[in-house]
Scaffold this active site. Structure first.
Site, PDB file in Angstrom:
ATOM      1  N   THR A 144       3.619  -2.342   6.030  1.00  0.00           N
ATOM      2  CA  THR A 144       4.430  -1.273   5.301  1.00  0.00           C
ATOM      3  C   THR A 144       4.420  -0.160   6.472  1.00  0.00           C
ATOM      4  O   THR A 144       4.782   0.953   5.944  1.00  0.00           O
ATOM      5  CB  THR A 144       3.706  -0.600   4.139  1.00  0.00           C
ATOM      6  N   ASP A 171       5.556 -16.339   4.018  1.00  0.00           N
ATOM      7  CA  ASP A 171       7.206 -16.623   3.587  1.00  0.00           C
ATOM      8  C   ASP A 171       7.748 -15.088   3.674  1.00  0.00           C
ATOM      9  O   ASP A 171       7.344 -14.105   3.133  1.00  0.00           O
ATOM     10  CB  ASP A 171       7.164 -16.942   1.831  1.00  0.00           C
ATOM     11  N   GLU A 231      -0.065  13.412   8.279  1.00  0.00           N
ATOM     12  CA  GLU A 231      -1.514  12.926   8.298  1.00  0.00           C
ATOM     13  C   GLU A 231      -1.832  12.035   9.309  1.00  0.00           C
ATOM     14  O   GLU A 231      -2.617  11.228   9.407  1.00  0.00           O
ATOM     15  CB  GLU A 231      -1.632  12.044   6.729  1.00  0.00           C
ATOM     16  N   SER A 266      -1.758   9.965  -1.901  1.00  0.00           N
ATOM     17  CA  SER A 266      -3.017   9.336  -2.120  1.00  0.00           C
ATOM     18  C   SER A 266      -3.888  10.480  -2.036  1.00  0.00           C
ATOM     19  O   SER A 266      -3.905  11.329  -1.258  1.00  0.00           O
ATOM     20  CB  SER A 266      -3.499   8.265  -0.985  1.00  0.00           C
ATOM     21  N   ASN A 318       7.228   3.089   5.736  1.00  0.00           N
ATOM     22  CA  ASN A 318       6.493   4.255   5.144  1.00  0.00           C
ATOM     23  C   ASN A 318       6.516   5.270   6.334  1.00  0.00           C
ATOM     24  O   ASN A 318       5.927   4.792   7.351  1.00  0.00           O
ATOM     25  CB  ASN A 318       5.196   3.810   4.590  1.00  0.00           C
ATOM     26  N   HIS A 362       8.567   8.935  -3.791  1.00  0.00           N
ATOM     27  CA  HIS A 362       8.057   8.570  -2.560  1.00  0.00           C
ATOM     28  C   HIS A 362       7.854   7.038  -2.254  1.00  0.00           C
ATOM     29  O   HIS A 362       7.389   6.258  -3.323  1.00  0.00           O
ATOM     30  CB  HIS A 362       6.549   8.922  -2.831  1.00  0.00           C
ATOM     31  N   CYS A 402       0.785  11.799   1.895  1.00  0.00           N
ATOM     32  CA  CYS A 402       2.097  11.758   1.875  1.00  0.00           C
ATOM     33  C   CYS A 402       2.661  13.096   1.017  1.00  0.00           C
ATOM     34  O   CYS A 402       4.153  13.577   1.297  1.00  0.00           O
ATOM     35  CB  CYS A 402       2.816  10.822   1.391  1.00  0.00           C
ATOM     36  N   SER A 444      -4.577   1.445  -4.923  1.00  0.00           N
ATOM     37  CA  SER A 444      -3.751   2.683  -4.556  1.00  0.00           C
ATOM     38  C   SER A 444      -2.375   2.777  -5.567  1.00  0.00           C
ATOM     39  O   SER A 444      -1.747   3.487  -5.917  1.00  0.00           O
ATOM     40  CB  SER A 444      -3.360   2.757  -3.275  1.00  0.00           C
ATOM     41  N   LYS A 483       8.252  -0.436  -9.398  1.00  0.00           N
ATOM     42  CA  LYS A 483       7.221  -0.130 -10.361  1.00  0.00           C
ATOM     43  C   LYS A 483       7.361   1.302 -11.287  1.00  0.00           C
ATOM     44  O   LYS A 483       6.880   1.266 -12.549  1.00  0.00           O
ATOM     45  CB  LYS A 483       5.807  -0.551  -9.968  1.00  0.00           C
TER      46      LYS A 483
HETATM   47  P1  HMG Z   1      -0.512  -7.785  -0.446  1.00  0.00           P
HETATM   48  O1  HMG Z   1      -1.573  -7.763  -1.018  1.00  0.00           O
HETATM   49  O2  HMG Z   1      -0.437  -8.346   1.102  1.00  0.00           O
HETATM   50  O3  HMG Z   1       0.808  -8.077  -1.079  1.00  0.00           O
HETATM   51  O4  HMG Z   1      -0.114  -6.304  -0.077  1.00  0.00           O
HETATM   52  P2  HMG Z   1       1.033  -8.862  -2.418  1.00  0.00           P
HETATM   53  O5  HMG Z   1       0.238 -10.356  -2.577  1.00  0.00           O
HETATM   54  O6  HMG Z   1       0.572  -8.079  -3.661  1.00  0.00           O
HETATM   55  O7  HMG Z   1       2.490  -9.061  -2.343  1.00  0.00           O
HETATM   56  C1  HMG Z   1       3.361  -8.030  -2.676  1.00  0.00           C
HETATM   57  C2  HMG Z   1       4.542  -8.344  -3.456  1.00  0.00           C
HETATM   58  O8  HMG Z   1       5.181  -9.509  -2.935  1.00  0.00           O
HETATM   59  C3  HMG Z   1       4.097  -8.770  -4.947  1.00  0.00           C
HETATM   60  O9  HMG Z   1       4.903  -8.214  -5.828  1.00  0.00           O
HETATM   61  C4  HMG Z   1       4.231 -10.245  -5.135  1.00  0.00           C
HETATM   62  O10 HMG Z   1       4.166 -10.918  -6.088  1.00  0.00           O
HETATM   63  C5  HMG Z   1       5.239 -10.320  -3.900  1.00  0.00           C
HETATM   64  P3  HMG Z   1       4.609  -7.653  -7.313  1.00  0.00           P
HETATM   65  O11 HMG Z   1       3.890  -8.876  -7.896  1.00  0.00           O
HETATM   66  O12 HMG Z   1       3.573  -6.511  -6.774  1.00  0.00           O
HETATM   67  O13 HMG Z   1       5.777  -7.233  -7.949  1.00  0.00           O
HETATM   68  N1  HMG Z   1       5.493 -11.798  -3.382  1.00  0.00           N
HETATM   69  C6  HMG Z   1       6.673 -12.379  -3.069  1.00  0.00           C
HETATM   70  N2  HMG Z   1       8.017 -12.198  -3.399  1.00  0.00           N
HETATM   71  C7  HMG Z   1       8.824 -12.975  -3.321  1.00  0.00           C
HETATM   72  N3  HMG Z   1       8.745 -14.051  -2.509  1.00  0.00           N
HETATM   73  C8  HMG Z   1       7.452 -14.379  -1.929  1.00  0.00           C
HETATM   74  C9  HMG Z   1       6.312 -13.517  -2.250  1.00  0.00           C
HETATM   75  N4  HMG Z   1       4.946 -13.629  -1.960  1.00  0.00           N
HETATM   76  C10 HMG Z   1       4.653 -12.188  -2.626  1.00  0.00           C
HETATM   77  N5  HMG Z   1       7.080 -15.380  -1.221  1.00  0.00           N
HETATM   78  C11 HMG Z   1      -0.246  -3.897  -0.705  1.00  0.00           C
HETATM   79  C12 HMG Z   1       0.444  -5.419  -1.012  1.00  0.00           C
HETATM   80  C13 HMG Z   1       0.478  -2.789  -1.430  1.00  0.00           C
HETATM   81  C14 HMG Z   1      -1.460  -3.996  -1.303  1.00  0.00           C
HETATM   82  C15 HMG Z   1      -0.397  -3.617   0.612  1.00  0.00           C
HETATM   83  O14 HMG Z   1       0.900  -3.709   1.584  1.00  0.00           O
HETATM   84  C16 HMG Z   1      -0.955  -2.291   1.001  1.00  0.00           C
HETATM   85  O15 HMG Z   1      -2.153  -2.240   1.081  1.00  0.00           O
HETATM   86  N6  HMG Z   1      -0.280  -1.140   1.432  1.00  0.00           N
HETATM   87  C17 HMG Z   1      -0.843   0.142   1.847  1.00  0.00           C
HETATM   88  C18 HMG Z   1      -1.222   0.717   0.661  1.00  0.00           C
HETATM   89  C19 HMG Z   1       0.186   1.333  -0.327  1.00  0.00           C
HETATM   90  O16 HMG Z   1       1.088   1.282   0.226  1.00  0.00           O
HETATM   91  N7  HMG Z   1      -0.031   1.822  -1.392  1.00  0.00           N
HETATM   92  C20 HMG Z   1       1.075   2.044  -2.309  1.00  0.00           C
HETATM   93  C21 HMG Z   1       0.900   3.244  -3.211  1.00  0.00           C
HETATM   94  S1  HMG Z   1      -0.039   4.486  -2.537  1.00  0.00           S
HETATM   95  C22 HMG Z   1       0.829   5.589  -1.729  1.00  0.00           C
HETATM   96  O17 HMG Z   1       2.190   5.232  -1.825  1.00  0.00           O
HETATM   97  C23 HMG Z   1       0.508   6.345  -0.612  1.00  0.00           C
HETATM   98  C24 HMG Z   1       0.592   6.029   0.676  1.00  0.00           C
HETATM   99  O18 HMG Z   1       1.980   6.318   1.171  1.00  0.00           O
HETATM  100  C25 HMG Z   1      -0.437   6.838   1.519  1.00  0.00           C
HETATM  101  C26 HMG Z   1      -0.399   8.606   1.559  1.00  0.00           C
HETATM  102  O19 HMG Z   1      -0.168   9.008   0.543  1.00  0.00           O
HETATM  103  O20 HMG Z   1      -0.606   8.864   2.462  1.00  0.00           O
HETATM  104  C27 HMG Z   1       0.254   4.554   1.041  1.00  0.00           C
END
Ligand code: HMG
Length: 445
Positions: free
Chosen positions: A163, A31, A83, A364, A328, A244, A120, A211, A253
């Site tokens: 992302t 979706d 990175e 991270s 990102n 960030h 980051c 993460s 959040k």
């Molecule tokens: P996922 O598991 O595919 O997504 O990936 P999900 O199922 O958790 O859905 C995401 C959100 O969309 C959820 O919201 C769902 O409810 C919602 P939440 O419940 O969390 O509020 N959702 C919907 N909303 C409306 N209509 C719909 C619908 N379906 C679902 N139909 C995940 C999510 C973040 C795990 C993935 O994107 C990922 O692995 N990302 C990479 C890691 C990341 O970004 N982590 C963030 C924190 S770490 C960080 O920021 C450091 C970083 O930048 C690296 C660095 O420092 O170098 C990553």
């Protein structure tokens, strides 16, 4: 004490775009609202065939130097935060200096160059290094150039794929800055974590859900550490809080957590208690699990209050304007959040000089840093120079098949030829590799 901070900023986005709702979601069978509402992202930026972290960084720096009328002799330090580096020895800053030397008289032989790594948060750490260098009086009247540049690619099929992003932010750090003055008050939350890492590999190994928890835990620690030097913080302290932003949903959040912390034991908590009760206190619970569940329920109610919504719409939401269109940018991400907020304030005709920003950086592995910045008198003239809206609008809109090629083209393990989607114009371009496998760049006028 002399003010030191960011005098000017420039942004360079990768010139290609992947639309998440129109192009990515249908291929994934998802979706579109999972991306646009859930993650809060509309599109990702990608580098064209002739772009990489060096060209994006050098192009941002070139725009910045031209706009400020600077020459190499005015800059005593070039730090690159990334990175996405492709060399374990030669820093990206040497390549960027080499590019800039193609278009300016003089050279950067006098400039101290380096590369900063801590996921980051390295962009903010480079800013801190530049600040300390100037404060220590070692800059001989020269400015520091900080470039945060990344191509944030995930392995195909990884949940992080939605992302992705690519772009660079160049910042000039000086005495008596025009944009923001950095404060000496900082707080850290830092721990050895295994949530997102790239052990000698291009694409990250990610525990995505964890993460997010680590981000929140370290950010909370950083806020408490910040308050230990700056005193208790209050939601009214900050005009904006740029975080960030790996994706806007993450910031949603973090924001509610920060708000809950800041209103604790204040008249705001008391006023809200009439509708949603006081915040649960850990001492009132027998076990941690029950306490955490109560906190989660309370935060759901807090999020829906008018007081929170108004604060969020004013202080947080404007910081997401750029990031939701580009994805990102890792090291540059918090810096485009700051730019987005200042840009929104200028568009709304707000008088921001003297107001304070609370900046929440994160990397991270993991570390968060919170610091305060005071908006300087020249902020509006500076921020109005950005052409990021134009850059975002002018990106080439990729089909899914084209996106797959672009991902392969920037995969270090693959060598594929790809035609440019855009025509280089007044920018540095990647032209190939030399005899020692070094990367070669040219300026296309
Ligand atoms: P996922 O598991 O595919 O997504 O990936 P999900 O199922 O958790 O859905 C995401 C959100 O969309 C959820 O919201 C769902 O409810 C919602 P939440 O419940 O969390 O509020 N959702 C919907 N909303 C409306 N209509 C719909 C619908 N379906 C679902 N139909 C995940 C999510 C973040 C795990 C993935 O994107 C990922 O692995 N990302 C990479 C890691 C990341 O970004 N982590 C963030 C924190 S770490 C960080 O920021 C450091 C970083 O930048 C690296 C660095 O420092 O170098 C990553």
């Amino acid at each position: 004490m002399t003010a030191v901070g960011i005098d000017a900023i420039e942004i360079w986005t990768g010139k290609l775009k992947l639309d998440l709702a129109e192009t990515f979601a249908p291929e994934k069978g998802e979706d579109p609202e999972k991306y646009t509402k859930g993650l809060g992202l509309h599109a990702s930026s990608f580098p064209d065939a002739h772009e990489d972290i060096v060209t994006m960084g050098a192009n941002a720096a070139h725009r910045l130097m031209d706009r400020k009328g600077l020459r190499p002799d005015d800059i005593g330090r070039i730090d690159v935060a990334t990175e996405s580096s492709f060399d374990n020895s030669k820093p990206v800053s040497t390549y960027i200096a080499g590019c800039l030397e193609q278009v300016y008289d003089g050279d950067f032989h006098h400039a101290n160059k380096g590369e900063r790594k801590f996921a980051c948060i390295a962009g903010t750490q480079s800013l801190d290094d530049a600040y300390n260098w100037i404060k220590a009086g070692r800059n001989r009247g020269r400015a520091a150039l900080v470039v945060a540049t990344d191509t944030a690619l995930y392995a195909r099929g990884d949940p992080g794929e939605a992302t992705q992003g690519a772009g660079a932010v160049a910042m000039l750090i000086t005495e008596d800055p025009d944009l923001v003055e950095l404060s000496t008050e900082q707080g850290y939350g830092s721990a050895d974590e295994t949530d997102f890492l790239k052990p000698n590999q291009q694409f990250p190994s990610v525990d995505g859900k964890r993460s997010m928890q680590v981000y929140l835990a370290r950010m909370r620690e950083a806020l408490e550490d910040y308050e230990s030097v700056a005193g208790d913080s209050h939601p009214d302290d900050f005009a904006y809080v740029p975080f960030h932003t790996p994706f806007p949903g993450m910031v949603r959040k973090a924001a509610v957590l920060a708000y809950r912390h800041m209103i604790r034991d204040t008249p705001i908590e008391e006023a809200l208690a009439e509708d949603i009760g006081f915040q649960p206190r850990e001492d009132d619970f027998e076990d941690r699990e029950a306490y955490e569940e109560a906190i989660r329920d309370h935060m759901d109610e807090l999020k829906a209050t008018d007081a929170y919504r108004e604060w969020y719409d004013e202080v947080i939401e404007p910081t997401l304007d750029i990031s939701r269109e580009v994805g990102n940018w890792y090291t540059g991400s918090v810096h485009i959040a700051r730019a987005a907020a200042l840009k929104r304030a200028a568009e709304e005709g707000r008088d921001l000089a003297g107001e304070v920003l609370g900046v929440g950086s994160y990397g991270s592995g993991a570390q968060a840093e919170i610091h305060a910045e005071t908006v300087a008198d020249g902020w509006k003239d500076e921020i109005e120079q950005l052409n990021v809206d134009e850059q975002i609008a002018n990106r080439y809109d990729l089909s899914f098949a084209e996106y797959e090629n672009v991902h392969d083209r920037h995969n270090h393990d693959k060598t594929i030829e790809m035609e440019d989607f855009t025509v280089p114009n007044g920018e540095f371009v990647f032209t190939g590799r030399g005899r020692m496998n070094e990367r070669i760049y040219d300026y296309v006028a």
